[in-house]
Motif scaffolding. Sequence first.
Motif, PDB file in Angstrom:
ATOM      1  N   ILE A 126      17.986  -0.180 -19.979  1.00  0.00           N
ATOM      2  CA  ILE A 126      16.847   0.473 -19.309  1.00  0.00           C
ATOM      3  C   ILE A 126      16.955   1.990 -19.435  1.00  0.00           C
ATOM      4  N   THR A 127      18.171   2.535 -19.269  1.00  0.00           N
ATOM      5  CA  THR A 127      18.316   3.995 -19.344  1.00  0.00           C
ATOM      6  C   THR A 127      17.985   4.514 -20.751  1.00  0.00           C
ATOM      7  N   GLU A 128      18.251   3.711 -21.772  1.00  0.00           N
ATOM      8  CA  GLU A 128      17.883   4.120 -23.140  1.00  0.00           C
ATOM      9  C   GLU A 128      16.365   4.208 -23.306  1.00  0.00           C
ATOM     10  N   VAL A 129      15.653   3.250 -22.721  1.00  0.00           N
ATOM     11  CA  VAL A 129      14.186   3.288 -22.786  1.00  0.00           C
ATOM     12  C   VAL A 129      13.668   4.522 -22.051  1.00  0.00           C
ATOM     13  N   ILE A 130      14.223   4.789 -20.868  1.00  0.00           N
ATOM     14  CA  ILE A 130      13.783   5.952 -20.085  1.00  0.00           C
ATOM     15  C   ILE A 130      14.044   7.244 -20.871  1.00  0.00           C
ATOM     16  N   ALA A 131      15.212   7.344 -21.481  1.00  0.00           N
ATOM     17  CA  ALA A 131      15.558   8.554 -22.247  1.00  0.00           C
ATOM     18  C   ALA A 131      14.595   8.753 -23.420  1.00  0.00           C
ATOM     19  N   LYS A 132      14.236   7.652 -24.070  1.00  0.00           N
ATOM     20  CA  LYS A 132      13.314   7.712 -25.207  1.00  0.00           C
ATOM     21  C   LYS A 132      11.932   8.203 -24.766  1.00  0.00           C
ATOM     22  N   VAL A 133      11.457   7.685 -23.633  1.00  0.00           N
ATOM     23  CA  VAL A 133      10.136   8.075 -23.120  1.00  0.00           C
ATOM     24  C   VAL A 133      10.149   9.547 -22.685  1.00  0.00           C
ATOM     25  N   LYS A 134      11.252   9.976 -22.046  1.00  0.00           N
ATOM     26  CA  LYS A 134      11.367  11.379 -21.614  1.00  0.00           C
ATOM     27  C   LYS A 134      11.370  12.323 -22.820  1.00  0.00           C
ATOM     28  N   LYS A 135      12.019  11.896 -23.906  1.00  0.00           N
ATOM     29  CA  LYS A 135      12.098  12.724 -25.109  1.00  0.00           C
ATOM     30  C   LYS A 135      10.698  12.957 -25.697  1.00  0.00           C
ATOM     31  N   LYS A 136       9.885  11.884 -25.660  1.00  0.00           N
ATOM     32  CA  LYS A 136       8.517  11.995 -26.198  1.00  0.00           C
ATOM     33  C   LYS A 136       7.580  12.708 -25.224  1.00  0.00           C
ATOM     34  N   ASN A 137       7.956  12.700 -23.933  1.00  0.00           N
ATOM     35  CA  ASN A 137       7.105  13.305 -22.888  1.00  0.00           C
ATOM     36  C   ASN A 137       7.980  14.186 -21.997  1.00  0.00           C
ATOM     37  N   GLY A 153       0.782  -1.240   0.000  1.00  0.00           N
ATOM     38  CA  GLY A 153       0.000   0.000   0.000  1.00  0.00           C
ATOM     39  C   GLY A 153       0.807   1.281   0.000  1.00  0.00           C
ATOM     40  N   VAL A 154       2.074   1.234  -0.373  1.00  0.00           N
ATOM     41  CA  VAL A 154       2.921   2.434  -0.354  1.00  0.00           C
ATOM     42  C   VAL A 154       2.693   3.299  -1.595  1.00  0.00           C
ATOM     43  N   TYR A 155       2.465   2.661  -2.743  1.00  0.00           N
ATOM     44  CA  TYR A 155       2.280   3.388  -4.000  1.00  0.00           C
ATOM     45  C   TYR A 155       0.855   3.197  -4.519  1.00  0.00           C
ATOM     46  N   ASP A 156       0.251   4.286  -5.016  1.00  0.00           N
ATOM     47  CA  ASP A 156      -1.113   4.207  -5.542  1.00  0.00           C
ATOM     48  C   ASP A 156      -1.144   3.390  -6.824  1.00  0.00           C
ATOM     49  N   ILE A 157      -0.077   3.530  -7.607  1.00  0.00           N
ATOM     50  CA  ILE A 157      -0.007   2.821  -8.885  1.00  0.00           C
ATOM     51  C   ILE A 157       1.244   1.951  -8.886  1.00  0.00           C
ATOM     52  N   VAL A 158       1.070   0.657  -9.091  1.00  0.00           N
ATOM     53  CA  VAL A 158       2.207  -0.277  -9.205  1.00  0.00           C
ATOM     54  C   VAL A 158       2.029  -1.067 -10.492  1.00  0.00           C
ATOM     55  N   GLU A 159       3.013  -0.970 -11.365  1.00  0.00           N
ATOM     56  CA  GLU A 159       2.961  -1.714 -12.625  1.00  0.00           C
ATOM     57  C   GLU A 159       4.193  -2.596 -12.722  1.00  0.00           C
ATOM     58  N   HIS A 160       4.093  -3.652 -13.511  1.00  0.00           N
ATOM     59  CA  HIS A 160       5.287  -4.453 -13.781  1.00  0.00           C
ATOM     60  C   HIS A 160       5.540  -4.442 -15.289  1.00  0.00           C
ATOM     61  N   SER A 161       6.784  -4.676 -15.645  1.00  0.00           N
ATOM     62  CA  SER A 161       7.159  -4.647 -17.062  1.00  0.00           C
ATOM     63  C   SER A 161       8.426  -5.470 -17.261  1.00  0.00           C
ATOM     64  N   PHE A 162       8.791  -5.638 -18.526  1.00  0.00           N
ATOM     65  CA  PHE A 162       9.982  -6.423 -18.853  1.00  0.00           C
ATOM     66  C   PHE A 162      10.833  -5.672 -19.862  1.00  0.00           C
ATOM     67  N   LEU A 163      12.117  -5.971 -19.809  1.00  0.00           N
ATOM     68  CA  LEU A 163      13.056  -5.353 -20.735  1.00  0.00           C
ATOM     69  C   LEU A 163      12.968  -6.030 -22.093  1.00  0.00           C
ATOM     70  N   GLN A 164      12.670  -7.322 -22.089  1.00  0.00           N
ATOM     71  CA  GLN A 164      12.675  -8.116 -23.315  1.00  0.00           C
ATOM     72  C   GLN A 164      11.906  -9.420 -23.064  1.00  0.00           C
ATOM     73  N   LEU A 165      11.548 -10.107 -24.117  1.00  0.00           N
ATOM     74  CA  LEU A 165      11.037 -11.485 -24.097  1.00  0.00           C
ATOM     75  C   LEU A 165       9.644 -11.690 -23.505  1.00  0.00           C
ATOM     76  N   ASN A 166       9.217 -10.814 -22.580  1.00  0.00           N
ATOM     77  CA  ASN A 166       7.867 -10.928 -22.017  1.00  0.00           C
ATOM     78  C   ASN A 166       7.153  -9.595 -22.149  1.00  0.00           C
ATOM     79  N   GLU A 167       5.855  -9.641 -21.969  1.00  0.00           N
ATOM     80  CA  GLU A 167       5.044  -8.421 -22.035  1.00  0.00           C
ATOM     81  C   GLU A 167       4.355  -8.188 -20.710  1.00  0.00           C
TER      82      GLU A 167
END
Lengths: 131, 131
Positions: A87-98, A38-52
Amino acid sequence: MRDMEKDKIALVLVGHGSVLAYNREMIEALANMIKERGVYDIVEHSFLQLNEPLLEDVLMGLASNGVGKIVVSPVFIAKGVHTTSDITEVIAKVKKKNPEIRIGYAEPFGADPRIVDILLDRAREAALQIE
Amino acid sequence: MRDMEKDKIALVLVGHGSVLAYNREMIEALANMIKERGVYDIVEHSFLQLNEPLLEDVLMGLASNGVGKIVVSPVFIAKGVHTTSDITEVIAKVKKKNPEIRIGYAEPFGADPRIVDILLDRAREAALQIE
């Protein structure tokens, strides 16, 4: 609704992904255990590769829902190529778009005494097989 | 000496290995922390690939020193190809060459509440960056 979401921090776990089901199942289990804390209102999980779902898709989804603050938590033991580049490349890409989104990036586990506790528990169970 | 060694259980950590130094440094640090706990007389660390010493060489070295019982502890988050195939193949190879040796094989960390504690600690530190 959009303004309310902006003050929340969403926690996004990112796992390695695997051709076998174990990694995916564990990341899903950890996400559920974190939700229960109950610490975070939103908790999501994700994968770097191979799973969705993939990290990029989860981050883009949160951004398009107006979530303004996200902590990305790598479910990795130590720093390595995945945590320092992939992971940092994905974060940078998302920040660039947002450009308005703020993303914190957590450290991997590191040499934590609680990891030592877990290793010793697992080793004790295995030692029973040969004693 | 040879007979005395036979009653001891040696703990052998096995890490993933990495082209970067972080994984190696962490596995070495964990091995030192485990030594300090004083539970096992012999604590060794090893790697599956990319770093030295390799798991096979450490197991063969213990066997040639007359250590009869070994627990192999994978420093891995979840089961996967590395833990269900790569490491077990090395163990099978060593057992074939040393039929008298007894090797226990520990589980990876799994979805342990202590992992959740660590993830929440790391996430809290990262959240401070964006609050």
